[in-house]
Design a protein around this motif. Sequence first.
Motif, PDB file in Angstrom:
ATOM      1  N   GLU A 174       1.004 -10.595  12.467  1.00 19.87           N
ATOM      2  CA  GLU A 174       2.402 -10.378  12.838  1.00 19.87           C
ATOM      3  C   GLU A 174       3.176  -9.707  11.700  1.00 19.87           C
ATOM      4  O   GLU A 174       3.975  -8.790  11.922  1.00 19.87           O
ATOM      5  CB  GLU A 174       3.054 -11.710  13.201  1.00 19.87           C
ATOM      6  CG  GLU A 174       4.506 -11.575  13.654  1.00 19.87           C
ATOM      7  CD  GLU A 174       5.113 -12.921  14.030  1.00 19.87           C
ATOM      8  OE1 GLU A 174       6.341 -12.954  14.305  1.00 19.87           O
ATOM      9  OE2 GLU A 174       4.370 -13.928  14.052  1.00 19.87           O
ATOM     10  N   MET A 175       2.919 -10.167  10.471  1.00 19.23           N
ATOM     11  CA  MET A 175       3.596  -9.578   9.326  1.00 19.23           C
ATOM     12  C   MET A 175       3.177  -8.119   9.142  1.00 19.23           C
ATOM     13  O   MET A 175       4.007  -7.238   8.909  1.00 19.23           O
ATOM     14  CB  MET A 175       3.276 -10.363   8.061  1.00 19.23           C
ATOM     15  CG  MET A 175       3.959  -9.829   6.803  1.00 19.23           C
ATOM     16  SD  MET A 175       3.498 -10.717   5.304  1.00 19.23           S
ATOM     17  CE  MET A 175       1.779 -10.219   5.137  1.00 19.23           C
ATOM     18  N   ARG A 176       1.874  -7.855   9.284  1.00 23.75           N
ATOM     19  CA  ARG A 176       1.388  -6.486   9.149  1.00 23.75           C
ATOM     20  C   ARG A 176       1.985  -5.591  10.236  1.00 23.75           C
ATOM     21  O   ARG A 176       2.357  -4.441   9.981  1.00 23.75           O
ATOM     22  CB  ARG A 176      -0.136  -6.455   9.222  1.00 23.75           C
ATOM     23  CG  ARG A 176      -0.819  -6.973   7.965  1.00 23.75           C
ATOM     24  CD  ARG A 176      -2.321  -7.014   8.137  1.00 23.75           C
ATOM     25  NE  ARG A 176      -3.001  -7.346   6.893  1.00 23.75           N
ATOM     26  CZ  ARG A 176      -4.278  -7.668   6.802  1.00 23.75           C
ATOM     27  NH1 ARG A 176      -5.032  -7.701   7.899  1.00 23.75           N
ATOM     28  NH2 ARG A 176      -4.824  -7.953   5.624  1.00 23.75           N
ATOM     29  N   SER A 177       2.076  -6.113  11.436  1.00 20.13           N
ATOM     30  CA  SER A 177       2.641  -5.331  12.540  1.00 20.13           C
ATOM     31  C   SER A 177       4.083  -4.943  12.256  1.00 20.13           C
ATOM     32  O   SER A 177       4.512  -3.820  12.540  1.00 20.13           O
ATOM     33  CB  SER A 177       2.556  -6.132  13.847  1.00 20.13           C
ATOM     34  OG  SER A 177       1.217  -6.380  14.210  1.00 20.13           O
ATOM     35  N   SER A 178       4.826  -5.879  11.669  1.00 25.38           N
ATOM     36  CA  SER A 178       6.211  -5.597  11.329  1.00 25.38           C
ATOM     37  C   SER A 178       6.318  -4.471  10.313  1.00 25.38           C
ATOM     38  O   SER A 178       7.139  -3.563  10.437  1.00 25.38           O
ATOM     39  CB  SER A 178       6.874  -6.861  10.776  1.00 25.38           C
ATOM     40  OG  SER A 178       8.192  -6.592  10.329  1.00 25.38           O
ATOM     41  N   TYR A 179       5.441  -4.512   9.290  1.00 24.33           N
ATOM     42  CA  TYR A 179       5.430  -3.443   8.292  1.00 24.33           C
ATOM     43  C   TYR A 179       5.053  -2.103   8.916  1.00 24.33           C
ATOM     44  O   TYR A 179       5.623  -1.060   8.602  1.00 24.33           O
ATOM     45  CB  TYR A 179       4.446  -3.779   7.167  1.00 24.33           C
ATOM     46  CG  TYR A 179       4.993  -4.748   6.145  1.00 24.33           C
ATOM     47  CD1 TYR A 179       6.149  -4.445   5.420  1.00 24.33           C
ATOM     48  CD2 TYR A 179       4.356  -5.961   5.899  1.00 24.33           C
ATOM     49  CE1 TYR A 179       6.648  -5.331   4.468  1.00 24.33           C
ATOM     50  CE2 TYR A 179       4.852  -6.852   4.949  1.00 24.33           C
ATOM     51  CZ  TYR A 179       5.997  -6.533   4.243  1.00 24.33           C
ATOM     52  OH  TYR A 179       6.498  -7.409   3.305  1.00 24.33           O
ATOM     53  N   ILE A 180       4.052  -2.129   9.818  1.00 31.10           N
ATOM     54  CA  ILE A 180       3.592  -0.892  10.450  1.00 31.10           C
ATOM     55  C   ILE A 180       4.699  -0.241  11.269  1.00 31.10           C
ATOM     56  O   ILE A 180       4.929   0.971  11.198  1.00 31.10           O
ATOM     57  CB  ILE A 180       2.354  -1.171  11.329  1.00 31.10           C
ATOM     58  CG1 ILE A 180       1.156  -1.554  10.452  1.00 31.10           C
ATOM     59  CG2 ILE A 180       2.010   0.035  12.200  1.00 31.10           C
ATOM     60  CD1 ILE A 180      -0.031  -2.096  11.230  1.00 31.10           C
ATOM     61  N   VAL A 181       5.393  -1.059  12.054  1.00 34.43           N
ATOM     62  CA  VAL A 181       6.449  -0.541  12.927  1.00 34.43           C
ATOM     63  C   VAL A 181       7.596   0.063  12.122  1.00 34.43           C
ATOM     64  O   VAL A 181       8.195   1.069  12.521  1.00 34.43           O
ATOM     65  CB  VAL A 181       6.965  -1.656  13.857  1.00 34.43           C
ATOM     66  CG1 VAL A 181       8.231  -1.209  14.598  1.00 34.43           C
ATOM     67  CG2 VAL A 181       5.883  -2.066  14.846  1.00 34.43           C
ATOM     68  N   ASN A 182       7.896  -0.536  10.986  1.00 34.57           N
ATOM     69  CA  ASN A 182       9.070  -0.111  10.215  1.00 34.57           C
ATOM     70  C   ASN A 182       8.747   0.783   9.016  1.00 34.57           C
ATOM     71  O   ASN A 182       9.644   1.151   8.264  1.00 34.57           O
ATOM     72  CB  ASN A 182       9.829  -1.350   9.709  1.00 34.57           C
ATOM     73  CG  ASN A 182      10.397  -2.186  10.841  1.00 34.57           C
ATOM     74  OD1 ASN A 182      11.317  -1.766  11.533  1.00 34.57           O
ATOM     75  ND2 ASN A 182       9.843  -3.370  11.040  1.00 34.57           N
ATOM     76  N   ALA A 183       7.486   1.146   8.865  1.00 36.58           N
ATOM     77  CA  ALA A 183       7.078   1.903   7.685  1.00 36.58           C
ATOM     78  C   ALA A 183       7.530   3.361   7.763  1.00 36.58           C
ATOM     79  O   ALA A 183       7.606   3.952   8.840  1.00 36.58           O
ATOM     80  CB  ALA A 183       5.571   1.845   7.521  1.00 36.58           C
ATOM     81  N   GLU A 184       7.810   3.927   6.608  1.00 35.01           N
ATOM     82  CA  GLU A 184       8.073   5.356   6.488  1.00 35.01           C
ATOM     83  C   GLU A 184       6.740   6.098   6.452  1.00 35.01           C
ATOM     84  O   GLU A 184       5.703   5.511   6.138  1.00 35.01           O
ATOM     85  CB  GLU A 184       8.852   5.648   5.202  1.00 35.01           C
ATOM     86  CG  GLU A 184      10.238   5.023   5.142  1.00 35.01           C
ATOM     87  CD  GLU A 184      11.205   5.687   6.106  1.00 35.01           C
ATOM     88  OE1 GLU A 184      10.978   6.872   6.449  1.00 35.01           O
ATOM     89  OE2 GLU A 184      12.178   5.028   6.528  1.00 35.01           O
ATOM     90  N   PRO A 185       6.718   7.387   6.775  1.00 36.95           N
ATOM     91  CA  PRO A 185       5.468   8.154   6.674  1.00 36.95           C
ATOM     92  C   PRO A 185       4.965   8.191   5.234  1.00 36.95           C
ATOM     93  O   PRO A 185       5.725   7.959   4.289  1.00 36.95           O
ATOM     94  CB  PRO A 185       5.878   9.561   7.151  1.00 36.95           C
ATOM     95  CG  PRO A 185       7.143   9.356   7.925  1.00 36.95           C
ATOM     96  CD  PRO A 185       7.835   8.191   7.300  1.00 36.95           C
ATOM     97  N   VAL A 186       3.669   8.487   5.066  1.00 32.24           N
ATOM     98  CA  VAL A 186       3.083   8.595   3.733  1.00 32.24           C
ATOM     99  C   VAL A 186       3.796   9.671   2.925  1.00 32.24           C
ATOM    100  O   VAL A 186       4.002   9.542   1.731  1.00 32.24           O
ATOM    101  CB  VAL A 186       1.573   8.908   3.841  1.00 32.24           C
ATOM    102  CG1 VAL A 186       0.986   9.263   2.480  1.00 32.24           C
ATOM    103  CG2 VAL A 186       0.831   7.718   4.434  1.00 32.24           C
ATOM    104  N   GLY A 187       4.187  10.740   3.580  1.00 31.87           N
ATOM    105  CA  GLY A 187       4.872  11.838   2.896  1.00 31.87           C
ATOM    106  C   GLY A 187       5.225  12.913   3.894  1.00 31.87           C
ATOM    107  O   GLY A 187       5.269  12.667   5.098  1.00 31.87           O
ATOM    108  N   SER A 188       5.455  14.107   3.431  1.00 40.24           N
ATOM    109  CA  SER A 188       5.814  15.206   4.319  1.00 40.24           C
ATOM    110  C   SER A 188       5.254  16.508   3.774  1.00 40.24           C
ATOM    111  O   SER A 188       4.931  16.621   2.586  1.00 40.24           O
ATOM    112  CB  SER A 188       7.341  15.304   4.451  1.00 40.24           C
ATOM    113  OG  SER A 188       7.932  15.594   3.182  1.00 40.24           O
TER     114      SER A 188
END
Length: 260
Positions: free
Chosen positions: A45-59
């Motif tokens: 659940e904690m990992r899912s929260s981070y995944i959903v709210n994470a910024e992209p690796v870069g651009s």
Amino acid sequence: MKEQIPVGMNRTGVQMSPLETSSMQSGMPASMIPATPGDDSALAEMRSSYIVNAEPVGSVPVPGTVRGAITTGTSMLIGDHPQLLLDKLGERLAFERTGTRLYDALITKFEATQDDTTSMTLADLQKIRQDEARHFAIIADAIDTLGGDPTSQTPCADLVGVESMGLMQAVTDPRTTIAQSLHAILIAEMTDNAGWEMLIALAEDQSQHGLISDFSVALDEERVHLQQVRTWLEEATLGSAVSDGALVDDIGDANPPQVH
């Protein structure tokens, strides 16, 4: 001569402490796996929260030159995705740089150990190292041709740098043997072959036909590298003579699968 693996005081298994193991397992049915309270649902659940709210690796950076802006703009107008191609070119650039450094490290280890378990020679390693450096230059030129900046780190370049860290650590570890180092190099060569195939397919999809010739030459050279490394690893591990260009069937086909 086969690779010599030392037998010593490895105490990582339970057989090294039979009395304690017996005491720990006493009263427990042999088929029963000891349970621990809870499960990994909270972690998921904690990992899912981070995944959903994470910024992209870069651009992928916007073009820094007029020529680059025109090239990118024109490609986008006809429905291509130049940023995707530039990202994957950045990935290959980063990986070829790592490949060059991997062979630098293997050359150092080969010279230091004076290993004679394979048909590998210093000239062989230096040739592959030069190929990897030249492939790096090919990719840098391709990025420049498309109006990109070879010095920028794209998202896939960032990712492949992290992925490659373990391979570099394995080869540069002074404790690893030539055979163990070749195993790490084999992983790199297999990835390299697949990466060039993907890049050629992407260049075709983006109608960048001028890039495909150089990329195809690089892929052919990488296939030779892969066959050589597989042969050397087999020799180092099995200690058997392998004829030039021949591989034992269970090692696998030297040519990796094609991208369709």
